[in-house]
Design an enzyme around this catalytic site. Structure first.
Site, PDB file in Angstrom:
ATOM      1  CE1 TYR A   1     -15.154  47.387 -36.032  1.00 47.69           C
ATOM      2  CE2 TYR A   1     -14.732  48.484 -33.956  1.00 47.69           C
ATOM      3  CZ  TYR A   1     -15.213  47.405 -34.657  1.00 47.69           C
ATOM      4  OH  TYR A   1     -15.754  46.340 -33.990  1.00 47.69           O
TER       5      TYR A   1
ATOM      6  CE1 TYR B   1     -19.630  46.706 -32.135  1.00 46.82           C
ATOM      7  CE2 TYR B   1     -20.852  44.807 -31.349  1.00 46.82           C
ATOM      8  CZ  TYR B   1     -19.680  45.525 -31.417  1.00 46.82           C
ATOM      9  OH  TYR B   1     -18.566  45.063 -30.762  1.00 46.82           O
TER      10      TYR B   1
END
Ligand SMILES: [Zn+2]
Lengths: 375, 133
Positions: free
Chosen positions: A273, A323
Site C-alpha cells: 500500500y 488510486y
C-alpha cells in the site's frame, strides 16, 4: 476492474456495479452465482448495500459494507474467506469504487468538501491539517529525525514504481522519472514533494472469493489465499507513542506469513500500500525486508525496481498507476500470481505478499497469495 | 494561508470556553492521575468514564513537524505554514500551528515551545505554539 482515471459522469455505485460485473465475467460466473457481497468506497462514500439491487442480486447470504480505510480490501478478502470456509456463502464479491474526480474541480477541493469546520475536526483544520498529507508528513519527518531517512531515499521508491508503471497499460502515469525530477517536484507538505503522493482516480475494482474446489473449475487460473492477518496498533496520542516509527505491518506481516507456512525469503513479489512513498518504506521495514531504520538505504539500493532483488509495486502502485485504496496492490497481486501481468510479469510469482494500510498508519491488513494451493 | 474559523459543538464547549480566557484545557483523570489530550472524554489509561478538565501548563516540545505549501499566486510565492505535533509537559500530544518562526526557519524535534491563542473574528479562539524564548 473498470477503466481507471479521469472518467467523469459516473457515480461510485456505478463504477462498483461495473467492477462486479467484470469480475464475475472474468471468473466465468453469472451474477446469479454470487451469494455474498462486501462493499466499500472512499472517504466520500457512495457504495453501500443498495449495490445488491443495482446488480439485481437475489437471496444473498452475506451482504455488508466494510470500512477499514486503506486496509479494507485486504480485510474484505479475509471476511469473505471466513464466510466461504464456514459455509455462510460460497461466492463472495468484494468491491471498492470511488469517484472523487469531478470535471473542472481540483482533487483537493473534492476532498475538502468532506472536512468539517466544527468541533475537534475543526480544530485540526484550523491548525492547518486537512486531509492526510500533513499527518503522513509528520510521520515521515519523525522517521527521518529518528533514523536519518532522506527525501532522496523516498524518491527512489517513486522512481522505481514509475519504472514499473511504464509497462502497465492501465497506469495513469507512465513517463519515466528521476530522483532529480522528484526533488524538483512541487513541495506539498514537507518532507513530501508532489511525487511522494498518490494519484486520485475514478474507478472500481472487484475480486471474487470462493472455495478452491470451485475456483479450479472457473475460467481463470485460481489464486489461493494462503495467509492473512490484520493489525490495528491504536497509537496513543501521548508520550511514548510509536507513531511514524512502526506500523501494524510489524505484527500482521509475520502472522500472515506464519499462517501461510512461508518465510520472508520465500516472497517473490510484494504489492505494498503506497498512499505515500514513505508508507512503502515503513512497510518494508516492518515486514522485515530490512532492519528498522534501514528502509531508506534499502530503497536507494535499487532493490524495488525492475531487475531488483525484491520487485515491489510492479504495476506502479498508487503513486503511478491508479488510486483504488487496498484494491490497487490486491489487483496487481492477483495479476502477478496468475502470471497475467504482461510485460511487467515477474518470473517467479509463487508467493505474493499484499499489504493494506489505512488511517494514519492506524490500520493494516496483510494477505499472502499464491497460484498454488499450498506453500 | 487563511486560518479557518472553528465553531464549537457539544463536545468542545468547555475546551473553547478555556481558549477564550487563555487556557489550554486538557483531561486529568481523578482515578489514576493520568493526563490525556482534550478530545478524550474517558481516561484512555484506566477507562474511568469522566475525566476532568484542567488547564495545561502550556509548555511543550516538538515531536514532529511539517510545512504545508500552498499554490503560488500570480506574483506571490507559495504560502507556507508550519504545523507541529507537540508533546505537552503533562504528556498528551496535540496538533497545532507553530508560529513565530522566521521565513524559512524550521523547527526540530525536542524544540521547546509555548502555547499562545489566536482569536479569529467570527470563530472560537484556537491554541497555537510559539518558540520558547
Ligand atoms: Zn485514569
Amino acid at each position: 476492474m473498470t477503466d481507471m482515471g479521469k472518467i467523469y459522469g459516473r457515480s461510485p455505485a456505478g463504477f462498483a456495479a461495473d467492477a462486479v460485473r467484470r469480475a464475475a465475467d472474468d471468473a466465468g460466473l453469472a451474477l446469479a452465482d454470487l451469494d455474498g457481497l462486501l462493499t466499500s468506497s472512499g472517504v466520500l462514500g457512495g457504495v453501500g448495500l443498495d449495490l445488491q439491487k443495482d446488480l439485481g442480486l437475489k437471496d444473498l447470504r452475506l451482504l455488508s459494507e466494510v470500512q477499514a480505510y486503506g486496509s479494507t480490501a485486504g480485510a474484505m478478502v479475509q471476511y469473505a474467506s471466513m464466510a466461504v470456509r464456514s459455509g455462510l456463502a460460497e461466492a463472495v464479491a468484494c468491491v471498492f469504487a470511488d469517484a472523487p474526480l469531478k470535471e473542472k474541480t481540483s482533487s483537493g477541493a473534492a476532498y475538502a468538501r468532506a472536512a468539517g469546520a466544527s468541533g475537534w475536526r475543526g480544530l485540526m483544520a484550523a491548525a492547518g491539517i486537512m486531509g492526510a498529507n500533513p499527518l503522513y508528513a509528520l510521520a515521515a519527518r519523525r522517521h527521518m529525525d529518528t533514523y536519518g531517512t532522506t527525501s532522496e531515499q523516498l524518491a527512489h521508491i517513486a522512481v522505481a514504481q514509475r519504472a514499473w508503471a511504464a509497462t502497465n497499460p492501465r497506469a495513469q502515469l507512465r513517463d519515466p522519472i528521476t530522483v532529480d525530477d522528484h526533488q524538483a517536484s512541487r513541495m506539498i507538505a514537507e518532507p513530501f514533494h508532489l511525487l511522494d503522493c498518490c494519484l486520485v482516480t475514478n474507478g472500481g475494482i472487484a475480486v471474487i472469493v470462493t472455495t478452491a474446489e470451485r475456483a479450479a473449475h472457473l475460467r481463470r487460473p485460481p489464486v489461493h489465499l494462503l495467509g492473512w492477518a490484520q493489525s490495528h496498533p491504536g497509537y496513543p496520542m501521548h508520550q511514548g507513542s510509536d507513531f511514524g516509527l512502526v506500523s501494524g505491518a510489524a505484527q500482521a506481516g509475520p502472522a500472515a506469513l506464519k499462517m501461510a507456512g512461508v518465510s520472508l525469503g520465500d516472497v517473490d513479489v510484494a504489492e505494498l500500500y503506497d498512499c505515500y512513498t514513505f508508507t512503502v518504506l515503513l512497510t518494508l521495514e516492518d515486514y522485515g525486508f530490512c532492519a528498522k531504520g534501514e528502509g531508506g538505504s534499502f530503497a536507494a539500493s535499487g532493490a524495488l525496481a525492475p531487475g531488483g532483488s525484491l520487485p515491489v509495486n510492479t504495476g506502479g502502485g498508487q503513486l503511478s498507476s491508479y488510486y483504488m485504496w487496498g484494491m490497487t496492490p490486491l489487483s496487481e497481486a492477483v495479476l502477478q500470481a496468475r502470471g497475467e501481468a504482461g510485460e511487467r510479469q515477474v518470473p517467479r510469482h509463487d508467493v505474493v505478499l499484499v499489504s493494506g494500510n489505512g488511517g494514519i498508519l492506524d490500520h493494516h491488513s496483510t494477505l499472502v497469495l499464491s497460484p498454488h494451493p499450498h506453500a | 494561508m487563511t486560518t479557518l474559523v472553528v465553531r464549537r459543538d457539544a463536545a468542545t464547549e468547555k475546551f473553547f470556553d478555556g481558549t477564550a480566557r487563555g487556557e489550554l484545557l486538557i483531561r486529568h483523570c481523578t482515578a489514576c492521575g493520568a493526563h490525556a489530550a482534550p478530545q478524550f472524554e474517558a481516561c484512555p489509561a484506566c477507562q474511568e468514564p469522566t475525566a476532568a478538565w484542567v488547564p495545561a501548563a502550556g509548555t511543550a516540545t516538538v515531536i514532529s513537524w511539517t510545512a504545508i505549501h500552498g499554490r503560488p499566486g500570480d506574483d506571490a510565492p507559495a504560502p507556507q505554514r508550519v504545523v507541529a505535533l507537540v508533546e505537552l509537559a503533562e504528556g498528551p500530544w496535540l496538533y497545532a500551528a507553530l508560529n513565530g518562526l522566521r521565513a524559512g526557519e524550521r523547527p526540530w524535534p525536542g524544540m521547546s515551545v509555548n502555547v499562545a491563542f489566536e482569536h479569529p473574528e467570527g470563530g472560537e479562539a484556537i491554541p497555537v505554539f510559539l518558540p520558547a524564548a
